[in-house]
Write an enzyme that holds these catalytic residues in place. Structure first.
Site, PDB file in Angstrom:
ATOM      1  N   TYR A 164       0.829  -1.200   0.000  1.00  0.00           N
ATOM      2  CA  TYR A 164       0.000   0.000   0.000  1.00  0.00           C
ATOM      3  C   TYR A 164       0.867   1.255   0.000  1.00  0.00           C
ATOM      4  O   TYR A 164       1.939   1.282   0.596  1.00  0.00           O
ATOM      5  CB  TYR A 164      -0.886   0.041   1.249  1.00  0.00           C
ATOM      6  CG  TYR A 164      -1.748  -1.169   1.497  1.00  0.00           C
ATOM      7  CD1 TYR A 164      -3.121  -1.119   1.302  1.00  0.00           C
ATOM      8  CD2 TYR A 164      -1.189  -2.361   1.973  1.00  0.00           C
ATOM      9  CE1 TYR A 164      -3.926  -2.226   1.555  1.00  0.00           C
ATOM     10  CE2 TYR A 164      -1.978  -3.480   2.220  1.00  0.00           C
ATOM     11  CZ  TYR A 164      -3.347  -3.401   2.015  1.00  0.00           C
ATOM     12  OH  TYR A 164      -4.126  -4.501   2.266  1.00  0.00           O
ATOM     13  N   HIS A 174      -6.218   1.451  -0.687  1.00  0.00           N
ATOM     14  CA  HIS A 174      -6.288   0.108  -1.249  1.00  0.00           C
ATOM     15  C   HIS A 174      -4.873  -0.332  -1.640  1.00  0.00           C
ATOM     16  O   HIS A 174      -4.009   0.494  -1.943  1.00  0.00           O
ATOM     17  CB  HIS A 174      -7.182   0.091  -2.498  1.00  0.00           C
ATOM     18  CG  HIS A 174      -8.630   0.309  -2.198  1.00  0.00           C
ATOM     19  ND1 HIS A 174      -9.396  -0.601  -1.496  1.00  0.00           N
ATOM     20  CD2 HIS A 174      -9.460   1.338  -2.497  1.00  0.00           C
ATOM     21  CE1 HIS A 174     -10.625  -0.154  -1.379  1.00  0.00           C
ATOM     22  NE2 HIS A 174     -10.701   1.034  -1.969  1.00  0.00           N
ATOM     23  N   LYS A 195      -4.992  -4.544  -9.059  1.00  0.00           N
ATOM     24  CA  LYS A 195      -3.685  -4.417  -8.423  1.00  0.00           C
ATOM     25  C   LYS A 195      -2.630  -4.953  -9.387  1.00  0.00           C
ATOM     26  O   LYS A 195      -2.918  -5.831 -10.193  1.00  0.00           O
ATOM     27  CB  LYS A 195      -3.635  -5.193  -7.107  1.00  0.00           C
ATOM     28  CG  LYS A 195      -4.762  -4.835  -6.151  1.00  0.00           C
ATOM     29  CD  LYS A 195      -4.698  -5.643  -4.889  1.00  0.00           C
ATOM     30  CE  LYS A 195      -6.005  -5.598  -4.110  1.00  0.00           C
ATOM     31  NZ  LYS A 195      -6.619  -4.301  -3.966  1.00  0.00           N
TER      32      LYS A 195
END
Length: 262
Positions: free
Chosen positions: A201, A209, A240
């Site tokens: 993060y 997130h 991600k």
């Protein structure tokens, strides 16, 4: 002054809320809250091996193992047993309170099922039976301990746990990857739920997130093209970046998998 962490049941725990705040705000150590009181998360905080190894390396913490409840060997075992029994009872009580709330919300259905089998007991009797059989807490599965107040460990006899012993719960690769990411000012948590070793993060996970899923790959480990594709797809599906981390000449090397629709 170094923060004391407690080694218990192969886990390393924080019981003092001030220490928890300091570890999170000052050192970006997230860990995992494992206490629970009536659905409210509470201490202790379990710290992951890679976090502990980093803290030990930086001289920020001491890791202690409680060896007895008193310096007097004639009473230490009795005191420790009494202490554990009190903890066991308090956890069983809290668990039953939580379980009662859960079961009361579905009691009508439970009673209806019992009536189909000829059970004519009152709903309260059926409820109590369900609570008793589904809230078994033993010393092997209890959390040690659940407490809303700072716990005073000075009354116990303890011994230091060294870095070598903690290292058994991790690998050289994971330790170095975690340290490298931490020194790059990231926040890091465990990545198991997303098929990786770490989630990374830009800021505290409360507000941010994760941007990377990092999977550690040992130099001798074989990873197939289909595994790489699957990992890349996973990263894309959860928004991600999928990252593979390995050691190259004892330095951490990263490969980012970018998924491009053709």
């Amino acid at each position: 002054m170094a923060i004391d962490l407690i080694f218990f049941n192969d886990g390393i725990l924080v019981f003092d809320v001030e220490h928890w705040i300091e570890l999170r705000k000052t050192y970006r150590i997230i860990g995992e809250i494992i206490g629970n009181t009536a659905f409210v998360p509470s201490l202790p905080l379990k710290i992951n091996p890679e976090e502990v190894l980093l803290l030990l390396d930086k001289g920020i913490v001491n890791v202690l193992r409680i060896t007895s409840a008193s310096s007097d060997p004639t009473v230490s075992q009795q005191k420790l047993m009494h202490f554990e029994n009190e903890l066991l009872q308090s956890q069983a009580t809290e668990y039953k309170k939580s379980r009662r709330i859960q079961l009361e919300s579905m009691l009508d259905k439970i009673v209806a099922k019992r009536r189909e089998t000829g059970d004519t007991r009152s709903p309260e009797e059926i409820l109590n039976e369900e609570i008793e059989k589904s809230t078994i807490v033993t010393k092997s599965n209890m959390i040690w301990p659940i407490s809303l107040k700072p716990f005073n460990f000075s009354q116990f006899v303890s011994e230091p746990v060294n870095m070598e012993e903690v290292s058994k719960f991790s690998t050289k690769l994971k330790k170095l990857v975690y340290k490298d990411l931490w020194e790059k000012q990231y926040y890091i948590t465990q990545g198991d739920k997303f098929g990786g070793d770490f989630l990374v993060y830009l800021g505290d996970p409360i507000c941010h997130h994760a941007i990377f899923i990092v999977r550690c790959v040992e130099s001798e480990q074989k990873i197939s093209p289909s595994e790489i594709v699957a990992f890349g797809r996973l990263g894309t599906s959860v928004r991600k970046k999928a990252v593979l981390a390995s050691l190259l000449d004892d330095k951490v090397s990263y490969v980012t998998i970018n998924w491009i629709d053709a």
